[in-house]
Design an enzyme around this catalytic site. Structure first.
Site, short mmCIF file in Angstrom:
data_model
loop_
_atom_site.label_atom_id
_atom_site.label_comp_id
_atom_site.label_asym_id
_atom_site.label_seq_id
_atom_site.Cartn_x
_atom_site.Cartn_y
_atom_site.Cartn_z
N CYS A 119 25.54 52.44 47.85
CA CYS A 119 25.64 52.50 46.38
C CYS A 119 24.50 51.79 45.68
CB CYS A 119 26.97 51.91 45.93
SG CYS A 119 28.38 52.70 46.72
N HIS A 284 26.32 49.97 38.58
CA HIS A 284 27.04 50.81 39.52
C HIS A 284 28.52 50.82 39.12
CE1 HIS A 284 28.64 52.71 42.96
NE2 HIS A 284 29.13 51.63 43.51
N ASN A 314 33.47 56.83 41.57
CA ASN A 314 32.34 56.16 42.22
C ASN A 314 31.49 57.21 42.94
OD1 ASN A 314 30.63 54.77 43.94
ND2 ASN A 314 32.18 53.30 44.62
O1 UT7 Z 1 30.92 51.32 45.97
C1 UT7 Z 1 31.74 50.96 47.05
C2 UT7 Z 1 32.28 49.66 46.83
N1 UT7 Z 1 33.72 49.69 46.73
C3 UT7 Z 1 34.33 48.86 45.89
O2 UT7 Z 1 33.69 48.15 45.16
C4 UT7 Z 1 35.81 48.79 45.93
C5 UT7 Z 1 36.25 47.37 45.66
N2 UT7 Z 1 37.72 47.22 45.77
C6 UT7 Z 1 38.54 47.71 44.84
O3 UT7 Z 1 38.12 48.33 43.87
C7 UT7 Z 1 40.02 47.42 44.98
O4 UT7 Z 1 40.20 46.52 46.05
C8 UT7 Z 1 40.87 48.70 45.24
C9 UT7 Z 1 40.93 49.55 43.98
C10 UT7 Z 1 40.29 49.50 46.37
C11 UT7 Z 1 42.30 48.31 45.58
O5 UT7 Z 1 42.85 47.52 44.55
P1 UT7 Z 1 43.59 46.14 44.91
O6 UT7 Z 1 44.07 45.60 43.64
O7 UT7 Z 1 42.62 45.30 45.69
O8 UT7 Z 1 44.79 46.63 45.79
P2 UT7 Z 1 45.20 46.16 47.25
O9 UT7 Z 1 44.27 46.72 48.26
O10 UT7 Z 1 45.45 44.68 47.24
O11 UT7 Z 1 46.60 46.88 47.43
C12 UT7 Z 1 47.75 46.48 46.63
C13 UT7 Z 1 48.90 47.40 47.00
C14 UT7 Z 1 49.12 47.57 48.48
O12 UT7 Z 1 50.51 47.71 48.71
P3 UT7 Z 1 51.37 46.46 49.22
O13 UT7 Z 1 50.75 46.08 50.53
O14 UT7 Z 1 51.21 45.40 48.15
O15 UT7 Z 1 52.74 47.02 49.31
C15 UT7 Z 1 48.47 48.88 48.78
O16 UT7 Z 1 49.02 49.54 49.90
O17 UT7 Z 1 48.62 48.71 46.48
C16 UT7 Z 1 48.76 49.66 47.53
N3 UT7 Z 1 47.82 50.74 47.29
C17 UT7 Z 1 48.13 51.79 46.52
N4 UT7 Z 1 49.25 52.13 45.87
C18 UT7 Z 1 49.23 53.29 45.16
C19 UT7 Z 1 46.54 50.85 47.72
N5 UT7 Z 1 46.01 52.00 47.25
C20 UT7 Z 1 46.98 52.60 46.52
C21 UT7 Z 1 47.02 53.79 45.77
N6 UT7 Z 1 48.18 54.09 45.12
N7 UT7 Z 1 45.98 54.62 45.69
#
Ligand code: UT7
Length: 357
Positions: A119, A284, A314
């Site tokens: 990216c 980005h 993204n």
């Molecule tokens: O350019 C590439 C670089 N990439 C990035 O910069 C991405 C950086 N990271 C992020 O943007 C965030 O970490 C995400 C958007 C990917 C995830 O958000 P988060 O607030 O960090 O969520 P999390 O991974 O802590 O997950 C929280 C909960 C989990 O469930 P439990 O374990 O709390 O029951 C996940 O399984 O949300 C769940 N979850 C979802 N639920 C519904 C993860 N993805 C989804 C989804 N829909 N799509």
């Protein structure tokens, strides 16, 4: 004196994919995606190749197709000396994506290569193009002073075009990643000018080791055996080779927020400017929350950031180039304004570039 942006373009695939549509293939909802990421829709290339997208963005940047932005009018494709294509998803392993775009746009005099820096491709692309242009300008001056021939290619115009079909790398059964990414292309044309104060004022690039594999995609080639070990036998594709991108979301989030602030401040310091001198930030777009965090940390209103993630998702190295293009086409940046592009991504890579329009 410097590398001046004289053209800018973008291209997005026709197919719009909503969060509700994704909810039909993985366990997710619009209510989860929007507050966590800022993404409402993204574009997915169903018919378009990376070359289609890259060539359209390039033609718009050159003014050969409507809906682009030019500083002083249309640019002849034959006047391009170089095409640099940051991409993770070239249509072919070789020829390079840059070479494929060259053929499509008729850039008959350009030398071409791809860059793999995830990216951060927008910033690495602009920064290395600027170094090429400045290096060629120095070589021209040396040749003129000594009467010796140019010791390198004479590079006066460079097309930087990031073209991505990330949908090819996405595991469409993984809700943690498939909601984030989209396809598209962004392009700029840079020209070296000996006069004036427009152009790239400073750049900063950095790499850190991704020892924890926070952002990763195996190559189809990495896990293949070779025929030279008698015990292993003939080459076979390794079934264990994972073709999809993988991400430790929270670790990347932490890296991204720190990198956004660190790289922006470093590039501005190199230009001897402060955040107050910047008319618009074109960052980005990985998650709107990352942009909000960076804005807050630098004590800046969100209105100073061009945010496109809501309708684009993204698009890796193309994201910030698309953001810049939308800002230019919307008239948010005028000649004389200073803009700043900051990016981070797999590698781990990060960087920032400050330029005057
Ligand atoms: O350019 C590439 C670089 N990439 C990035 O910069 C991405 C950086 N990271 C992020 O943007 C965030 O970490 C995400 C958007 C990917 C995830 O958000 P988060 O607030 O960090 O969520 P999390 O991974 O802590 O997950 C929280 C909960 C989990 O469930 P439990 O374990 O709390 O029951 C996940 O399984 O949300 C769940 N979850 C979802 N639920 C519904 C993860 N993805 C989804 C989804 N829909 N799509």
């Amino acid at each position: 004196m410097g590398s001046v942006i004289i053209g800018s373009g973008k291209s997005l695939p026709k197919r719009v994919v909503t969060n509700d549509e994704l909810g039909q293939i993985v366990d997710t909802t619009d209510e989860w995606i929007v507050p966590r990421t800022g993404i409402h829709t993204r574009r997915i290339a169903v018919e378009e190749t990376a070359t289609d997208l890259g060539a359209e963005a390039a033609l718009r940047a050159l003014g050969a197709q409507a809906d682009g932005w030019q500083r002083d009018g249309a640019i002849d494709p034959a006047s391009l000396d170089m095409i640099v294509c940051p991409t993770l998803t070239p249509d072919t392993h070789f020829p390079s994506e840059a070479a494929r775009i060259r053929e499509r746009i008729g850039a008959v005099n350009a030398v071409c290569y791809d860059m793999s820096c995830a990216c951060s491709g927008c910033v690495y692309g602009l920064s290395t193009a600027d170094l090429m242009l400045a290096g060629a300008a120095a070589a021209r001056a040396q040749a003129a002073a000594t009467g010796a021939p140019m010791r390198c290619n004479d590079v006066r115009r460079v097309l930087v075009v990031a073209a991505e079909r990330l949908s090819k790398l996405v595991d469409w059964e993984d809700r943690a990643t498939c909601i984030l990414f989209g396809d598209g292309a962004g392009a700029v044309v840079l020209e070296w000018r000996d006069e004036g104060d427009a152009g790239i004022l400073s750049s900063y690039m950095e790499n850190s080791d991704d020892t924890e594999r926070t952002l990763w995609c195996d190559s189809a080639f990495t896990a293949r055996t070779v025929p030279f070990d008698a015990e292993q036998g003939l080459p076979e594709a390794d079934a264990a080779c994972d073709p999809y991108m993988r991400m430790a979301g929270q670790a990347v989030f932490k890296f991204a927020t720190a990198a956004m602030v660190r790289c922006t401040e470093e590039a501005l310091a190199r230009a001897q400017l402060s955040v107050d001198d910047v008319a618009l930030f074109a960052p980005h777009q990985a998650n709107e929350r990352i942009i909000r965090y960076a804005a807050k940390k630098m004590d800046l209103p969100l209105e100073r950031f061009q945010i496109i993630i809501d309708h684009v998702g993204n698009v890796s190295g193309a994201s910030a180039l698309i953001a810049l293009n939308e800002a230019l086409c919307e008239g948010k940046l005028k000649q004389g304004d200073v803009a700043c592009m900051t990016a981070f991504g797999g590698g781990l890579t990060a960087g920032s570039c400050v330029f005057r329009i």
